[in-house]
Design an enzyme around this catalytic site. Structure first.
Site: not given
Ligand SMILES: O=C(O)CCC(=O)C(=O)O
Ligand SMILES: [Fe+2]
Length: 286
Positions: A103, A105, A262, A277
């Site tokens: 995806h 984000d 990602h 994040r």
């Molecule tokens: O936990 C992760 O490595 C990525 C998770 C994810 O898709 C994000 O934080 O946008």
């Molecule tokens: Fe993500």
């Protein structure tokens, strides 16, 4: 690639570089700011290892790349509305993990994020890597005929399959035990974006569809759209367009969400993985 204040060591042919020579626990100079921004343009995902960041440091370091985007549906950290807690506990074994499908984000937004800055607090003893893929490389590898066909197409994006009323995170057997995610009717809203977007800073074209949030082409049914979307999704994740990152605690990754997808690999059941994040605001894809 030469920078005045930092060094970048690529981790794969297509994208991704580890950055050294910068301390994110203090404000960056103008030269450092220019260099890390250039490194993000050059490498699309950059990694800063061994950075002991407080939430305030994490927010300030993210602010180097733009203004902050407040993430819908996902519960933020107590006292920090702009930081989301991404955690998988041993009790989440067998469940879908957050980010565990290809995806970009929040492409369901009119103006999806420019990027995200993900900080590793606790990593499992093995596994829990993240993959990125370079959507500019994917676009460039298409035939002239396919690129010409995609040029005028637009696609519908929505959070409906994940954050909608009938979405994944609203089903008791699938939803995370340790993360609070609040699906709602807003998750069912739809937006339309071009299938090929032009990077606002570099002018490079990239493919802009993803299997999580892209529902169909504009003015076509899901069934009609599925064969070509399916081809594009498969094409975009060819191994040579990807990089894979093995996390260590205290690493910050920053990615360009406009030109990458990602995938968080779910291969560490029984162990804990804890990330924070901060998300950076972007503009409307064109
Ligand atoms: O936990 C992760 O490595 C990525 C998770 C994810 O898709 C994000 O934080 O946008
Ligand atoms: Fe993500």
């Amino acid at each position: 690639m030469a920078y005045r204040t930092i060094e970048a060591q690529p981790i794969a042919g297509a994208l991704g570089a580890e950055i050294s020579g910068v301390d994110l626990t203090r404000p960056l100079s103008n030269a450092e700011t220019a260099d890390v921004r250039q490194a993000l343009r050059d490498h699309k995902v950059i990694f800063f290892r061994d950075q002991e960041l407080t939430p305030e440091d994490h927010l300030r370091a993210s602010g180097v790349f733009g203004t902050i985007f407040r993430v819908p549906f996902v519960q933020s950290r107590d006292g920090y509305p702009d930081i989301i807690d991404i955690v998988k506990e041993p009790a989440d074994a067998g469940k879908f993990n957050f980010g565990g499908a290809w995806h970009t984000d929040a492409s369901f937004e009119e103006a999806p994020p420019l990027g995200s800055a993900l900080y590793a607090l606790e990593t499992p003893p093995y596994g829990g890597d993240t993959l990125w893929t370079n959507m500019e490389a994917a676009y460039a590898a298409l035939s002239d005929g396919m690129r010409a066909m995609l040029a005028g197409l637009r696609a519908v994006h929505s959070a409906q399959r994940y954050y909608g009323v009938g979405g994944h995170f609203n089903s008791d057997d699938k939803k995370s035990v340790s993360m609070t995610i609040n699906p709602s009717e807003a998750g069912d809203e739809r937006v339309v974006h071009p299938v090929v977007r032009t990077h606002p800073e570099t002018g490079a074209k990239s493919l802009y569809v993803n299997p999580v949030y892209t529902i169909c082409f504009e003015d076509m049914t899901e069934e009609e759209s599925a064969p070509l979307l399916g081809f594009l999704f498969e094409h975009a994740i060819r191994p040579e367009f990807q990089c894979r990152f093995n996390w260590t605690p205290r690493t910050l990754a920053v990615w360009d969400n406009r030109a990458t997808m990602h995938f968080a690999i779910n291969d560490y059941d029984g162990h804990r993985r804890h990330m924070n994040r901060v998300t950076i605001a972007g503009d409307k894809p064109r």
